[in-house]
Design a protein around this motif. Structure first.
Motif, short mmCIF file in Angstrom:
data_model
loop_
_atom_site.label_atom_id
_atom_site.label_comp_id
_atom_site.label_asym_id
_atom_site.label_seq_id
_atom_site.Cartn_x
_atom_site.Cartn_y
_atom_site.Cartn_z
N SER A 51 0.80 -1.23 0.00
CA SER A 51 0.00 0.00 0.00
C SER A 51 0.83 1.28 0.00
CB SER A 51 -0.93 0.01 1.21
OG SER A 51 -0.17 0.06 2.40
N ASP A 52 2.15 1.18 0.16
CA ASP A 52 2.96 2.39 0.28
C ASP A 52 4.18 2.29 -0.64
OD1 ASP A 52 4.53 4.55 1.09
OD2 ASP A 52 3.87 4.39 3.16
N ASN A 53 4.28 3.21 -1.58
CA ASN A 53 5.39 3.22 -2.53
C ASN A 53 6.40 4.31 -2.16
OD1 ASN A 53 7.04 2.70 -4.68
ND2 ASN A 53 5.67 3.58 -6.22
N ASN A 54 6.83 4.35 -0.91
CA ASN A 54 7.74 5.41 -0.47
C ASN A 54 9.21 5.09 -0.71
OD1 ASN A 54 8.54 3.63 1.56
ND2 ASN A 54 7.22 4.56 3.08
N ASN A 55 9.50 3.88 -1.17
CA ASN A 55 10.87 3.47 -1.49
C ASN A 55 11.82 3.53 -0.29
OD1 ASN A 55 12.62 2.33 -3.31
ND2 ASN A 55 13.48 4.30 -3.92
N ARG A 56 11.27 3.30 0.90
CA ARG A 56 12.11 3.27 2.11
C ARG A 56 12.09 1.87 2.69
NH1 ARG A 56 9.32 8.42 4.62
NH2 ARG A 56 7.75 6.83 4.82
N ILE A 57 13.13 1.57 3.46
CA ILE A 57 13.14 0.30 4.17
C ILE A 57 12.09 0.37 5.28
CG2 ILE A 57 14.93 0.94 5.83
CD1 ILE A 57 15.92 -2.09 5.21
N HIS A 58 11.51 -0.78 5.55
CA HIS A 58 10.48 -0.86 6.60
C HIS A 58 10.90 -1.91 7.62
CE1 HIS A 58 6.62 -0.95 8.57
NE2 HIS A 58 6.55 -2.25 8.36
N LEU A 59 10.85 -1.54 8.89
CA LEU A 59 11.14 -2.43 10.00
C LEU A 59 9.82 -2.85 10.60
CD1 LEU A 59 13.25 -3.68 11.94
CD2 LEU A 59 13.10 -1.57 13.26
N SER A 60 9.56 -4.15 10.63
CA SER A 60 8.26 -4.62 11.10
C SER A 60 8.22 -4.80 12.61
CB SER A 60 7.93 -5.97 10.45
OG SER A 60 8.72 -7.00 11.05
N GLU A 61 7.02 -4.98 13.10
CA GLU A 61 6.81 -5.38 14.48
C GLU A 61 7.26 -6.83 14.62
OE1 GLU A 61 5.15 -3.66 17.10
OE2 GLU A 61 5.29 -1.87 15.85
N PRO A 62 7.69 -7.26 15.81
CA PRO A 62 8.04 -8.68 15.99
C PRO A 62 6.83 -9.58 15.73
CG PRO A 62 8.88 -7.38 17.81
CD PRO A 62 7.99 -6.47 17.01
N ALA A 63 7.07 -10.68 15.04
CA ALA A 63 6.03 -11.68 14.76
C ALA A 63 6.70 -13.04 14.67
CB ALA A 63 5.31 -11.35 13.46
N VAL A 64 5.95 -14.08 14.98
CA VAL A 64 6.50 -15.45 14.92
C VAL A 64 6.52 -15.89 13.47
CG1 VAL A 64 6.19 -17.84 15.64
CG2 VAL A 64 5.72 -15.99 17.24
N ASP A 65 7.69 -16.32 13.00
CA ASP A 65 7.86 -16.77 11.62
C ASP A 65 7.24 -18.16 11.45
OD1 ASP A 65 9.28 -16.32 8.97
OD2 ASP A 65 10.12 -18.27 9.57
#
Length: 188
Positions: free
Chosen positions: A140-154
């Motif tokens: 939904s976002d084409n800002n071309n920046r890296i995104h750090l996610s919230e912790p989640a179980v893989d």
């Protein structure tokens, strides 16, 4: 006899005063030493925290640089609808991941959320991550920046992880997927 009693009282008073003075000096010394140890411990803790923060920042920057490089290769390798380097993605990601001890895996996801390559996966293990926060963010976002996610179980490693991801675009600038690296929360 009166003078002997007076002398004894003075002597007892003098000894008590000397003991109180020694006790006061000792207590003051203990309080000062305790304060010095606390100040030193606080200073050392701040140094360790600063070093850890710098280490994590350096790791994030290194990962971002590598993700940006692979993103560029994928986006510039499009031939029609598919990237021409798609067949080499798992091998390339495995070679990169071996040089990043802080990274558990690097994966590439297509526009539908299906993993199309991963440094830790075989082709029979590919699955969808379309419901994951990092995927929906980049879709939904084409800002071309890296995104750090919230912790989640893989789903593969079954540990709490964070992802550092970058959006992939096709030649028209439309969303083509995500490339991301995963790190365990324990590493941080």
């Amino acid at each position: 006899m009166e003078s002997t009693r007076r002398l004894r009282k003075l002597l007892v008073f003098g000894l008590m005063s000397a003991n109180l003075a020694v006790f006061a000096v000792t207590a003051y010394s203990v309080v000062q030493t305790k304060q010095q140890f606390e100040d030193r411990a606080e200073h050392l803790s701040q140094n360790v925290a600063l070093a850890a923060a710098q280490n994590i920042t350096t790791s994030f920057e290194k990962i971002d640089l590598i993700l940006s490089d692979v993103k560029w290769e994928i986006e510039n390798g499009f031939d029609g609808e598919h990237s021409t380097i798609a067949n080499d993605i798992p091998g390339r990601l495995s070679r990169i991941q071996q040089r990043l001890p802080e990274v558990e895996a690097i994966r590439v996801v297509d526009a539908q959320g299906m993993i199309v390559g991963g440094s830790d996966l075989q082709s029979s293990e590919f699955f969808s991550v379309a419901d994951r926060e990092y995927f929906t963010y980049h879709r939904s976002d084409n800002n071309n920046r890296i995104h750090l996610s919230e912790p989640a179980v893989d789903r593969v490693i079954s540990q709490p992880l964070i992802t550092l991801g970058r959006r992939l675009n096709d030649p028209k600038g439309e969303f083509a997927g995500v490339i991301y690296a995963i790190m365990t929360v324990d590493y941080l």
